[in-house]
Design an enzyme around this catalytic site. Sequence first.
Site: not given
Length: 484
Positions: A188, A382
């Site tokens: 991320e 995720e």
Amino acid sequence: MPLRKDFLWGGAIAANQVEGAWNVDQKGMSVADVATFKPTIDVKDYKAHNTVTSDMIQQARKDLEVEWYPKRRGIDFYHRYKEDIQLFAEMGFKALRISIAWTRLFPTGEETEPNVAGIDFYKNVFKELKKYGIEPIVTLSHYEMPLALSEKYNGWVDRKLIDFFVHYAEVCFKAFGEYVTYWLTFNEIDSVGRHPFTTAGIVEDKCIGYSLEEAVYQALHHQYVAAAIATKLCHELISGSQMGCMLTKLTTYPNTCKPEDVLLSLESNLNNYAHADIQIFGEYPTLYKKHLENKGIIITKAAEDDKLLREHTADYLAFSYYMSRTESSDPSLEQTSGNTIMGVKNPYLPSTEWGWQIDPVGLKISLLELQDRYNVPLIIVENGMGAKDEVTSDGKIHDSYRISYLRQHIKEILEAVEAGVDLFGYTSWAPIDLISVSTSQMSKRYGYIYVDQDDLGEGTLERIKKDSFFWYKKVIESNGSILD
Ligand code: BG6
């Protein structure tokens, strides 16, 4: 079924949230070892949970306990990885996304030779995965950079970090290349702006002569360049390897069709995309460059940077998706929290206890958008629902809410793939309960496997299969055709 036969079903975990053993076998301290459990702060206040000062770092250096520093103890995966991998294998996992703790290999980040105990640990983990035919998907940096690099250089603000990271990456490719095909550079990467310390080791009180915002964009630039060099090396050193980049997919809706709301949501989505644009298209988007210029932010670049970004782009796009968010031009509207970001409350969506809005259709929207924009293979690395679980008197965990969340999201995935999305895997977060990144809680649970431990580390660490364990096993067995 729309999914390919070799679809990578599995789960995702990260070193700093599972391993524990924070000071074992010469491991150095990482930024994760500074995070404390803060029961008096509202769990929705992600900023208060994630802001770190120099004083807090000094205190963490002095404190040698693990009670209030949950990421130091994790769920003891370091010693229990065989048992955990066996449970993942029992569910039929085809893939496990894990990360390597940089500080297990390079305790301060500046050593020239890696710590042998760290290399051995990950080799053993990879061998164990291979034993069950589980493909590792390995993130090089997932919220656990060496604390020493934060203290000495204010983290990724300093260009030297590129060399340290590239050296670490090269050692990983050489040591683990025979076991690992799928790699990811930064978890991320876009989160540098939302939690600069956790992702990039930046401490605001050390931003002297530059603002925190300038620090964030400079650090991001260094990470893009480091990712490009690591991608180059990965391709050179491991034949057939695939290097991905990763985005937190923060799909943002306009609250109404009022043009001002639409504009705000567009800007928000473009800012989110920019991080993947740079790593997939190989250059800063025109509007993004102007956006930085208008803010008065000047990024210091080396002569070779643009060429590196252009020539070593990511092979695939990995993304996390938990929730969608909404923008409005009306400041009086109620806000709710999400994955380290706030947004206006969407009246059409339920929320978790942490305020994250549950939006399965948003995942389909995200997949369609990403496919259309990038046209590279995609993987969801995720997706999941944090919830408080209860062990009932029968000794079981009846987590129907989690099954319902996952079922609805997987349905949307199937539809997106039918519509033409090139998705090669789904690793839900997280197959086993672990420490929350944003709140350092143990009680915010995501797993198919329950871990007997409370927020202060009390418990036997026993692993118990939840109802969702048996459900996910069937999903994998049927390649997504049995969801009920
Ligand atoms: C993702 C992170 O953004 O969200 C994970 O990559 C994290 O590390 C996950 O655990 C869920 O967030 P939280 O705060 O519930 O742990």
